[in-house]
Scaffold this motif. Structure first.
Motif, PDB file in Angstrom:
ATOM      1  N   HIS A 132      98.383 -14.000  74.672  1.00  0.00           N
ATOM      2  CA  HIS A 132      99.366 -14.652  73.807  1.00  0.00           C
ATOM      3  C   HIS A 132      99.113 -16.149  73.720  1.00  0.00           C
ATOM      4  CE1 HIS A 132     103.247 -16.413  72.609  1.00  0.00           C
ATOM      5  NE2 HIS A 132     103.498 -15.248  72.024  1.00  0.00           N
ATOM      6  N   ASP A 155     100.756 -18.783  74.398  1.00  0.00           N
ATOM      7  CA  ASP A 155     101.835 -19.758  74.219  1.00  0.00           C
ATOM      8  C   ASP A 155     103.154 -19.184  74.736  1.00  0.00           C
ATOM      9  OD1 ASP A 155     102.806 -22.227  73.562  1.00  0.00           O
ATOM     10  OD2 ASP A 155     103.113 -21.782  71.439  1.00  0.00           O
ATOM     11  N   SER A 211     111.019 -20.832  74.565  1.00  0.00           N
ATOM     12  CA  SER A 211     111.328 -20.899  73.136  1.00  0.00           C
ATOM     13  C   SER A 211     110.606 -19.826  72.340  1.00  0.00           C
ATOM     14  CB  SER A 211     110.967 -22.281  72.582  1.00  0.00           C
ATOM     15  OG  SER A 211     109.591 -22.568  72.779  1.00  0.00           O
ATOM     16  N   ASN A 212     109.591 -19.189  72.923  1.00  0.00           N
ATOM     17  CA  ASN A 212     108.894 -18.084  72.262  1.00  0.00           C
ATOM     18  C   ASN A 212     109.293 -16.724  72.828  1.00  0.00           C
ATOM     19  OD1 ASN A 212     107.483 -19.667  70.456  1.00  0.00           O
ATOM     20  ND2 ASN A 212     105.660 -19.830  71.737  1.00  0.00           N
ATOM     21  N   ASP A 222     105.860 -15.442  68.036  1.00  0.00           N
ATOM     22  CA  ASP A 222     104.854 -16.477  67.770  1.00  0.00           C
ATOM     23  C   ASP A 222     103.492 -16.125  68.365  1.00  0.00           C
ATOM     24  OD1 ASP A 222     103.529 -18.682  66.962  1.00  0.00           O
ATOM     25  OD2 ASP A 222     104.806 -20.156  67.967  1.00  0.00           O
TER      26      ASP A 222
END
Length: 509
Positions: free
Chosen positions: A182, A184, A188-189, A203
């Motif tokens: 992934h 990231d 927040s994701n 994301d």
């Protein structure tokens, strides 16, 4: 006369307001109102411009407001036009992700393929629809209401944290099973609906293929190349290196990297940390130090906090740099090229550490060298240097750090009574601080060991042991997402309740 009296009343009212609230607060409120209005106007203009560029989107959806923005995209909240007459609670809501027109087509195609192949189950977001008109592309995805991680990170108890981390690692296990990193992973994701206990990993714009999936045809196994000819162009990673923006996850170059001298980096702190980048030798070992046939001579900067001219003349190592500062593992900071799904596991460990200590962000460094200094403070210089050596890198520090105890750190930051390793009132032999203030790690025991039934700062001791396994500086020995789900903290159906009155200073850390 009445006009003058009205002016006097208005002046008296403003004077009373100034005395009651203060002039600074009134001016601050006015500035905030003006800033909010200008922000709303800008968002409305962006929505209007998007609907003009993509008329099909306007025919199907009502776009309400912007709910997120990143380097490569903006996300809007939308609902179906045919449901416009329904109450808000009965409408079906969507996240409309608008990708910036400058995004590379290969990266967009790779993100869409990830959403189609992996999304829709195991807490991984899927894609409902994709619309395109010229260079305007949007992804239509499910939406769940969520709050910022900073608003509830200090409110999570042991059971809620267990469910949160279990859902995150289930999503990562699913993504990793497709041979995808992934790259990231951060709060927040990973959207979290606290009321309905729903989770979504979102994301995949920086996702990277680790290995080809077995069911894919040969033509689809590798990410599509960026250029059809053999001429190398400047990559997006090189263009954004100076600005510090997110790096692209896909290696879209076709030629050899341009050699650039590596400059010594020094962090402005009481200690100095410098990372000497070397090409890994066979088997990942450090380059041979002895002179001889096929052996590289020992450089002049070995063991010194500097970089010699011979090392500076070497080509700078190239490795994937995607991700968010504060969540990058040591192998990314040290530019190790053979990165694996352990990158995501480290990021999940940072999320767990933030929840245990009620501090977000947990790491605050602004550059890679400062980030290495933070890791040296937390983990100790010796474990970090050993991990770097296994990757064919060398980390040189001007001082030795023994590392901090995450259990003591969580107890200190949460304001609870820490469990001491010695008698109360005595001083630590290493830091010379009283035992109540000492944060030194107990080197006689491993950090990933735990005592059943012991609680620290409102969390079971097994939670801190899991964090130590996830934050292993060596990616080769770091636990996988599938193995982490078998950890005692996550494997149990529910975490037991903490004791009503824990007895402090009775059990060593």
């Amino acid at each position: 006369m009445s006009r003058i009296r009205g002016i006097e009343v208005k002046v008296q009212k403003e004077v009373l307001q100034t005395r009651k609230y203060g002039l600074n607060e009134i001016l601050k409120k006015k500035n905030e109102d003006q800033s909010t209005n200008s922000k709303d106007d800008a968002e409305k203009h962006q929505i209007k411009e998007l609907l003009q560029k993509l008329p099909r989107l306007d025919k199907i959806f009502d776009v309400h407001r912007k709910i997120g923005e990143g380097t490569f995209s903006s996300v809007y909240l939308g609902s179906l036009r045919q449901h416009a007459s329904l109450p808000e609670t009965e409408k079906r809501w969507f996240a409309i992700k608008h990708l910036v027109p400058t995004a590379h087509p290969a990266r967009i195609e790779h993100e869409l393929r990830c959403l189609q192949d992996m999304g829709g189950k195991d807490h991984v977001i899927g894609v409902e629809l994709c619309l395109r008109n010229l260079d305007t592309i949007v992804f239509i995805m499910p939406y769940i209401p969520h709050k910022k991680f900073s608003e509830y990170v200090g409110e999570m108890d042991a059971e809620e944290l267990r469910q949160y981390m279990r859902a995150l690692l289930i999503a990562l296990r699913h993504v990793h099973s497709f041979g995808v990193i992934h790259r990231d992973v951060k709060p927040s994701n990973f959207l979290y609906d606290r009321e309905n206990r729903r989770y979504l990993l979102v994301d995949f714009g920086l996702a990277q293929r680790l290995c080809p999936a077995p069911e894919e045809p040969p033509a689809e196994r590798a990410p599509p190349p960026a250029h059809s000819n053999g001429v190398r162009k400047r990559t997006r990673e090189e263009e954004e290196l100076a600005s510090g923006a997110k790096r692209m996850a896909l290696d879209l170059s076709t030629g050899r990297p341009v050699a650039s001298p590596a400059t010594p980096a020094v962090v402005a702190s009481p200690r100095r940390v410098s990372a000497v980048m070397r090409e890994p030798a066979a088997g990942g070992a450090s380059p041979p130090a002895a002179h001889g046939a096929g052996a590289r001579p020992r450089c002049a900067c070995a063991g010194a906090a500097a970089v010699c001219a011979a090392c500076s003349a070497r080509p700078a190592p190239r490795a994937p740099r995607a991700g968010t500062q504060g969540f990058r593992p040591p192998e990314v900071l040290l530019k190790y090229p053979q990165q694996t799904t352990a990158v995501d596991v480290w990021a999940s460990g940072v999320v767990l550490a933030s929840a245990l200590t009620a501090r977000y962000p947990f790491f605050r460094a602004g550059d890679d060298v400062a980030a290495l200094a933070e890791l040296a403070d937390l983990l100790g210089t010796q474990p970090l240097q050993q991990a770097a050596e296994s990757l064919g890198r060398r980390v040189v520090t001007s001082s030795v750090r023994r590392g901090l105890c995450l259990r003591k750190l969580a107890a200190r930051l949460r304001g609870t009574t820490s469990i001491s390793t010695g008698s109360r009132g005595s001083a630590c032999m290493r830091c010379r601080l009283p035992q109540e203030q000492c944060l030194c790690r107990d080197e006689t025991k491993k950090a990933d060991e735990f005592v059943e039934g012991r609680w620290v700062a409102g969390f079971p001791d097994s939670a801190f042991a899991l964090a130590a396994s996830l934050l292993d500086p060596n990616p080769r020995s770091r636990v996988s997402a599938a193995a982490a789900l078998l950890h005692p903290f996550l494997a149990s159906p529910s975490a037991p309740a903490p004791p009503a009155a824990p007895a402090p200073h009775t059990a060593p850390l």
